[in-house]
Write a protein that holds these residues in place. Structure first.
Motif, PDB file in Angstrom:
ATOM      1  N   LYS A 111       7.261 -12.532   9.930  1.00 55.33           N
ATOM      2  CA  LYS A 111       6.958 -12.163   8.541  1.00 55.33           C
ATOM      3  C   LYS A 111       7.740 -13.049   7.585  1.00 55.33           C
ATOM      4  CE  LYS A 111       4.363  -8.733   9.772  1.00 55.33           C
ATOM      5  NZ  LYS A 111       4.819  -7.423  10.076  1.00 55.33           N
ATOM      6  N   ILE A 151       3.952  -7.124  -1.947  1.00 54.87           N
ATOM      7  CA  ILE A 151       4.548  -5.791  -1.813  1.00 54.87           C
ATOM      8  C   ILE A 151       3.713  -4.905  -0.886  1.00 54.87           C
ATOM      9  CG2 ILE A 151       5.223  -3.714  -3.097  1.00 54.87           C
ATOM     10  CD1 ILE A 151       7.066  -6.074  -3.623  1.00 54.87           C
ATOM     11  N   ALA A 202       1.979  -5.841   1.524  1.00 59.40           N
ATOM     12  CA  ALA A 202       2.004  -6.350   2.897  1.00 59.40           C
ATOM     13  C   ALA A 202       3.154  -5.688   3.661  1.00 59.40           C
ATOM     14  CB  ALA A 202       2.197  -7.857   2.875  1.00 59.40           C
ATOM     15  N   PRO A 203       3.028  -5.607   4.966  1.00 65.69           N
ATOM     16  CA  PRO A 203       4.092  -4.939   5.735  1.00 65.69           C
ATOM     17  C   PRO A 203       5.305  -5.850   5.935  1.00 65.69           C
ATOM     18  CG  PRO A 203       2.334  -5.666   7.188  1.00 65.69           C
ATOM     19  CD  PRO A 203       1.901  -6.028   5.814  1.00 65.69           C
ATOM     20  N   VAL A 204       5.935  -6.172   4.834  1.00 63.69           N
ATOM     21  CA  VAL A 204       7.097  -7.063   4.872  1.00 63.69           C
ATOM     22  C   VAL A 204       8.202  -6.425   4.046  1.00 63.69           C
ATOM     23  CG1 VAL A 204       7.931  -9.393   4.412  1.00 63.69           C
ATOM     24  CG2 VAL A 204       5.516  -9.039   4.878  1.00 63.69           C
ATOM     25  N   ARG A 205       9.364  -6.346   4.636  1.00 66.23           N
ATOM     26  CA  ARG A 205      10.474  -5.732   3.903  1.00 66.23           C
ATOM     27  C   ARG A 205      10.886  -6.634   2.749  1.00 66.23           C
ATOM     28  NH1 ARG A 205      12.940  -1.214   5.038  1.00 66.23           N
ATOM     29  NH2 ARG A 205      12.569  -0.183   7.026  1.00 66.23           N
ATOM     30  N   ARG A 206      11.423  -6.017   1.707  1.00 69.10           N
ATOM     31  CA  ARG A 206      11.769  -6.779   0.498  1.00 69.10           C
ATOM     32  C   ARG A 206      12.769  -7.897   0.790  1.00 69.10           C
ATOM     33  NH1 ARG A 206      11.405  -3.830  -4.594  1.00 69.10           N
ATOM     34  NH2 ARG A 206       9.476  -2.641  -4.444  1.00 69.10           N
ATOM     35  N   LYS A 211      13.034  -9.690   3.284  1.00 69.22           N
ATOM     36  CA  LYS A 211      12.368 -10.846   3.875  1.00 69.22           C
ATOM     37  C   LYS A 211      11.628 -11.634   2.799  1.00 69.22           C
ATOM     38  CE  LYS A 211      11.828  -8.968   8.510  1.00 69.22           C
ATOM     39  NZ  LYS A 211      10.925  -8.460   9.519  1.00 69.22           N
ATOM     40  N   THR A 253       2.567   2.676  -1.563  1.00 66.61           N
ATOM     41  CA  THR A 253       2.392   1.261  -1.200  1.00 66.61           C
ATOM     42  C   THR A 253       3.683   0.452  -1.322  1.00 66.61           C
ATOM     43  OG1 THR A 253       1.547   0.958  -3.435  1.00 66.61           O
ATOM     44  CG2 THR A 253      -0.076   1.083  -1.674  1.00 66.61           C
ATOM     45  N   PHE A 276       5.777  -0.068  -3.934  1.00 62.53           N
ATOM     46  CA  PHE A 276       6.192  -0.661  -5.211  1.00 62.53           C
ATOM     47  C   PHE A 276       7.376   0.096  -5.804  1.00 62.53           C
ATOM     48  CE2 PHE A 276       2.099  -2.407  -4.686  1.00 62.53           C
ATOM     49  CZ  PHE A 276       1.970  -3.509  -5.501  1.00 62.53           C
ATOM     50  N   TYR A 308       9.452   1.063   7.773  1.00 65.93           N
ATOM     51  CA  TYR A 308       8.631   0.561   6.673  1.00 65.93           C
ATOM     52  C   TYR A 308       7.514  -0.383   7.137  1.00 65.93           C
ATOM     53  CZ  TYR A 308       7.405  -1.575   2.221  1.00 65.93           C
ATOM     54  OH  TYR A 308       6.715  -2.030   1.120  1.00 65.93           O
ATOM     55  N   GLU A 309       7.869  -1.406   7.910  1.00 70.32           N
ATOM     56  CA  GLU A 309       6.870  -2.415   8.286  1.00 70.32           C
ATOM     57  C   GLU A 309       5.774  -1.824   9.155  1.00 70.32           C
ATOM     58  OE1 GLU A 309       8.648  -6.024   9.721  1.00 70.32           O
ATOM     59  OE2 GLU A 309       9.448  -6.518   7.752  1.00 70.32           O
ATOM     60  N   MET A 350       3.634   0.327   6.825  1.00 70.10           N
ATOM     61  CA  MET A 350       2.817  -0.444   5.892  1.00 70.10           C
ATOM     62  C   MET A 350       1.745  -1.276   6.600  1.00 70.10           C
ATOM     63  SD  MET A 350       3.609   0.314   2.848  1.00 70.10           S
ATOM     64  CE  MET A 350       2.832  -0.972   1.911  1.00 70.10           C
ATOM     65  N   ALA A 351       1.940  -1.520   7.900  1.00 65.61           N
ATOM     66  CA  ALA A 351       0.947  -2.307   8.637  1.00 65.61           C
ATOM     67  C   ALA A 351      -0.397  -1.594   8.688  1.00 65.61           C
ATOM     68  CB  ALA A 351       1.454  -2.586  10.044  1.00 65.61           C
ATOM     69  N   TYR A 371      -2.402 -14.053   2.662  1.00 65.98           N
ATOM     70  CA  TYR A 371      -2.199 -12.638   2.987  1.00 65.98           C
ATOM     71  C   TYR A 371      -2.215 -12.436   4.508  1.00 65.98           C
ATOM     72  CZ  TYR A 371      -2.511  -7.593   2.308  1.00 65.98           C
ATOM     73  OH  TYR A 371      -2.252  -6.255   2.305  1.00 65.98           O
ATOM     74  N   ARG A 425      -1.145 -14.407   6.727  1.00 58.88           N
ATOM     75  CA  ARG A 425       0.121 -14.810   7.352  1.00 58.88           C
ATOM     76  C   ARG A 425       1.142 -13.664   7.381  1.00 58.88           C
ATOM     77  NH1 ARG A 425      -0.188 -19.593   3.946  1.00 58.88           N
ATOM     78  NH2 ARG A 425      -1.352 -21.135   5.117  1.00 58.88           N
ATOM     79  N   LEU A 426       0.916 -12.679   6.534  1.00 53.28           N
ATOM     80  CA  LEU A 426       1.877 -11.571   6.471  1.00 53.28           C
ATOM     81  C   LEU A 426       1.486 -10.431   7.414  1.00 53.28           C
ATOM     82  CD1 LEU A 426       2.337 -11.557   2.598  1.00 53.28           C
ATOM     83  CD2 LEU A 426       3.685 -12.779   4.289  1.00 53.28           C
ATOM     84  N   HIS A 427       0.402 -10.634   8.142  1.00 54.23           N
ATOM     85  CA  HIS A 427      -0.048  -9.620   9.094  1.00 54.23           C
ATOM     86  C   HIS A 427      -0.182 -10.247  10.481  1.00 54.23           C
ATOM     87  CE1 HIS A 427      -1.324  -7.780   5.304  1.00 54.23           C
ATOM     88  NE2 HIS A 427      -1.128  -6.637   5.951  1.00 54.23           N
TER      89      HIS A 427
END
Lengths: 529, 308
Positions: A3, A336, A338-342, A344, B51, B53, B72-73, B76-77, B101, B103-105
């Motif tokens: 990520k 935000i 996306a499943p990525v911690r802040r 990162k 989500t 934020f 969290y990850e 959120m996935a 986008y 690339r983040l999954h």
């Protein structure tokens, strides 16, 4: 880590798709590459042609002869009319100087020196040889003017010697024979043995012995300026003498005298390193590049400084807007959700900025080196330093890049400031303008500190200005890139009173960690409304 | 039904102002859940907490069994979302935005990007820079982005903004298909009742940060039917009212010169007619006045909610 890599890749991709980043990168490359061409054009307005034409020399001879006649007549009148003594002295000096110029012009015409390239007549050993020739000529004329009744054996020996010198020097000039000129000079020192102190004579003789190694042509091939080579040889021979005798020469410019002090251990190490490096350069034929045309070194500096402006703009633009522009445009949402911690996201962006920092400096280094090499025949010499008594060499381009990185410590710190501000504010202008203004201020404050006679106070060690200019301390031997300039100025420079390198490095590290952490904390906790 | 999203006693304040007050609800797989409320009710704040934020002051959110805070990850996935308007990178094309986008999954390949673009009908203009797109086109790309990684929970904040009627219908069909055929849990926020009525299986009503009710559309329809009234057209209004027993009188909601409104259902029409005809009261006609979904909500919320 996938990520983090994703955020990093996205950021790099996005940055290099930004029109502003593309244009600024182009500006860096273009200015670094083409500025030397421009400087070359400007320099070509003073073309390196022959020194003079024959008619000019002839006209000069006519003028000097007439001037001689006039001065002789005037001197006769003044002597007969018992004129003021100072006036007569002045006329005699004028006559002497005019005769000297006439003699040099006649030699010029006789040996067709006017056909020589101008650098031979200005930058080589020839002007020095001409000066010696003129002295010999004066001596001979002076000796011949002595009444016969006053002439003795010593007079005959001296005259013979001067005639010999005259003959040697005529041959030296005619054949541009530097080896013979050097031998002539060395021979001259043998006459001084009796009345010149050993600490002055030995380095001078040693310097002359080194000179042919530094430049076998004495500057007549236009590669090295003879005076620079001589300064270097003198500097090296002085160092050698100081080290061998455990002393330090200290020039007293007010009383125009030279003091001799005992060499301290710290200075001994510094001087030993300098000496080792100079010797290495001399023995490995690396002096020519270090003594090359100052205009070329100037061109390199100017092209680097000019392109540097675009590097700074690029870095501040990227760092100052990297988060804020996403916050203000709303594109941060993509990251935000996306499943990525802040952390990162923040770290990925930071790594992208560091990469951009290195890429822009690499472009700067590449463009300025290629540009100066192509248009001005710039040749970088390897960076040398002493490690465990051995001289170690780093190829020039690698050194130049590392030097640029170290020299941009302030830019790196300000980049982190811009990055931090970018996480704190939605307005990119804040993140871009504040570091830029600070950079300008730093330059001005630096200049003020140099001009104002406030001296260096202890508390000043804690100002970033004194800790972000690391290049001279990381690369103490970089002065050898422009030897003539360094040797000229090093004698006047007082020892700088900067904090130690380790203090400054720790200072910069703490500063960077603080700036990074404030941004990190703000971004990872931030509510994105 | 399997719960995909569980919101448990969640609260959020900005300064001293409480924006979300102890909200709890569940979102099941295979349903479209409407989140209904007026502007400023807290819909977007709630969605932004889910989500990532906004942080959660109190309470807990679980997505697909994963804790939103500690896992969290993983949590959120499972989520695909459009929050407010979809904001894309303006200097990049739709394909480039989707690639970024992706690339983040994990496990999103180029074919899936094409598939998502085709799903929202954007395959033909996918290589244009998104700064040239209309709001509707951005919504479509945003939806493609939200669907890219085949999320199990799809959250869309006012998704019909900027879409033309055909686009709205398409979106509705896509969402229903995703929910009912692919068992995706879909949560849609809106202030448009008609949209909710056509799209959702369940609706939660939020006002001033509090979740007032959660009902299925079926329940709401029953309420609506229950709340319908009948208009009797008669010239003898006064006489008619006097002839009614107290029980019927209580059902009168309005009267005019030539009609009376009674809150009764269709089955009761015969009874009331019989009473009136027995008294020789003339009845010229009967009209059914349909109660709107809004009226149903107003009744649920005690009239305290004003839907746009």
């Amino acid at each position: 880590m996938n990520k983090l890599w994703g955020v990093y890749t996205n950021e790099m991709y996005k940055q290099f798709k930004r029109p502003a980043v593309i244009f600024l990168s182009l500006f860096i490359v273009m200015s670094g590459f083409f500025l030397p061409a421009l400087i070359n054009i400007v320099m070509s307005f003073s073309p390196d042609t022959v020194s003079e034409d024959k008619a000019t020399v002839e006209a000069q001879i006519d003028y000097r002869r007439n001037e001689n006649k006039r001065l002789v007549d005037e001197l006769d009148k003044a002597t007969t009319s018992n004129a003021d003594e100072y006036y007569i002295d002045d006329l005699q000096r004028q006559l002497q100087e005019n005769s000297r110029q006439l003699f040099l012009a006649e030699v010029n015409l006789q040996m067709e020196l006017y056909n020589e390239p101008s650098y031979v007549m200005t930058d080589s050993f020839i002007p020095h040889a001409l000066s010696s020739l003129s002295n010999a000529d004066e001596e001979i004329r002076a000796l011949n003017s002595i009444e016969e009744s006053e002439r003795d054996d010593s007079w005959a020996d001296t005259l013979e010697k001067e005639k010999q010198n005259y003959s040697i020097l005529m041959d030296v000039i005619k054949n541009k024979d530097f080896a013979a000129y050097n031998a002539y000079q060395l021979d001259g020192y043998s006459d001084l043995l009796s009345f010149m102190p050993e600490y002055e004579l030995t380095p001078r003789v040693e310097a002359l012995e080194w000179l042919p190694t530094i430049d076998p042509t004495g500057g007549t091939d236009g590669k090295i300026i003879y005076d620079d080579a001589m300064s270097l040889a003198r500097y090296a021979s002085n160092l050698k003498y100081e080290l061998e005798n455990n002393v330090e020469f200290s020039n007293d410019y007010i009383n125009e005298s030279q003091n001799i002090l005992v060499l301290s251990e710290d200075k001994r190490i510094d001087k030993q390193h300098e000496y080792d490096i100079l010797l290495y350069k001399i023995n490995n034929n690396q002096v020519a590049e270090s003594l090359q045309d100052p205009n070329i070194a100037m061109s390199k500096n100017v092209s680097v400084e000019f392109s540097n402006f675009f590097v700074s703009i690029l870095i501040f633009l990227a760092a100052g807007s990297i988060v804020s522009s996403e916050l203000s445009s709303g594109s941060i949402k993509m990251l935000i959700v996306a499943p990525v911690r802040r952390w990162k996201i923040h770290t990925g962006k930071f790594l992208a900025l560091i990469t951009l920092f290195f890429i822009s400096l690499f472009l700067l280094c590449l463009a300025t080196n290629i540009g100066n090499t192509v248009f001005l025949e710039f040749k970088g010499t390897p960076y040398l330093f002493v490690n465990n008594g051995e001289v170690v060499s780093i190829p020039y381009f690698i050194y130049d890049f590392i030097y640029l990185v170290v020299d941009h410590t302030l830019l790196f710190v300000l980049m982190l400031l811009a990055f931090m501000l970018s996480t704190l504010s939605r307005h990119s202008a804040v993140g871009i303008a504040v570091p830029f203004v600070l950079m300008m201020l730093t330059t001005w404050v630096n200049m003020l500190l140099m001009i104002l006679p406030i001296g260096k106070k202890r508390w000043m060690d804690f100002i970033y200005i004194y800790n972000t200019d690391l290049s001279d301390r990381v690369f103490p031997m970089q002065k050898f890139f422009n030897l003539s300039e360094y040797i000229d100025t090093s004698q006047y420079m007082s020892h700088s009173n900067l904090p130690t390198l380790s203090f400054s490095v720790i200072y910069v590290l703490i500063l960077c960690v603080c700036l990074f952490y404030i941004g990190f904390d703000s971004f990872t906790r931030k509510d994105i409304k | 039904m399997e719960v995909a999203l569980r919101v448990n006693h969640v609260s959020k304040s900005f300064g001293k102002k409480k924006i979300i007050d102890d909200v709890s609800f569940e979102l099941n797989r295979g349903e479209v859940f409407g989140f209904l409320g007026p502007n400023g009710a807290g819909k977007t704040t709630m969605i932004k907490m889910i989500t990532g934020f906004l942080s959660v002051d109190n309470g807990k959110i679980e997505i697909n069994g994963f804790d939103h805070h500690s896992q969290y990850e993983k949590a959120m996935a499972s989520i695909g979302a459009i929050v407010e308007n979809p904001e894309l990178y303006r200097d990049l094309s739709a394909v480039e935005n989707l690639k970024m986008y992706a690339r983040l999954h994990d496990n999103v390949d180029h074919n899936r990007i094409q598939e998502a673009l085709e799903m929202v009908g954007m395959q033909d203009r996918a290589r244009e820079k998104t700064k040239k797109y209309s709001l509707g086109m951005k919504q479509r790309v945003g939806l493609a982005m939200a669907l890219l990684h085949r999320p199990q929970v799809l959250i869309l904040d006012e998704p019909t903004n900027g879409l033309d009627p055909a686009g709205i219908r398409e979106l509705r069909d896509i969402l229903k298909k995703l929910a009912h055929e692919e068992q995706v849990a879909v949560m849609v926020s809106s202030h448009q009742l008609s949209e909710m009525q056509l799209m959702c299986d369940r609706v939660g009503v939020i006002s001033t940060g509090r979740l007032l009710s959660v009902n299925t559309m079926k329940e709401l329809t029953l309420i609506k039917e229950h709340e319908s009234s009948q208009r009797l057209l008669t010239p003898d209004v006064e006489k008619a009212i006097l002839s009614l027993s107290d029980e019927w009188k209580d059902k009168v909601t309005a009267q005019a010169e030539d009609y009376i409104d009674l809150q009764i259902n269709k089955a009761q029409i015969n009874d009331i007619l019989r009473v009136l005809l027995d008294q020789d009261i003339r009845v010229f006609g009967i009209q059914t006045i349909e109660s709107t979904l809004e009226d149903a909500f107003l009744n649920i919320t005690g009239g305290g909610l004003k839907i746009e």
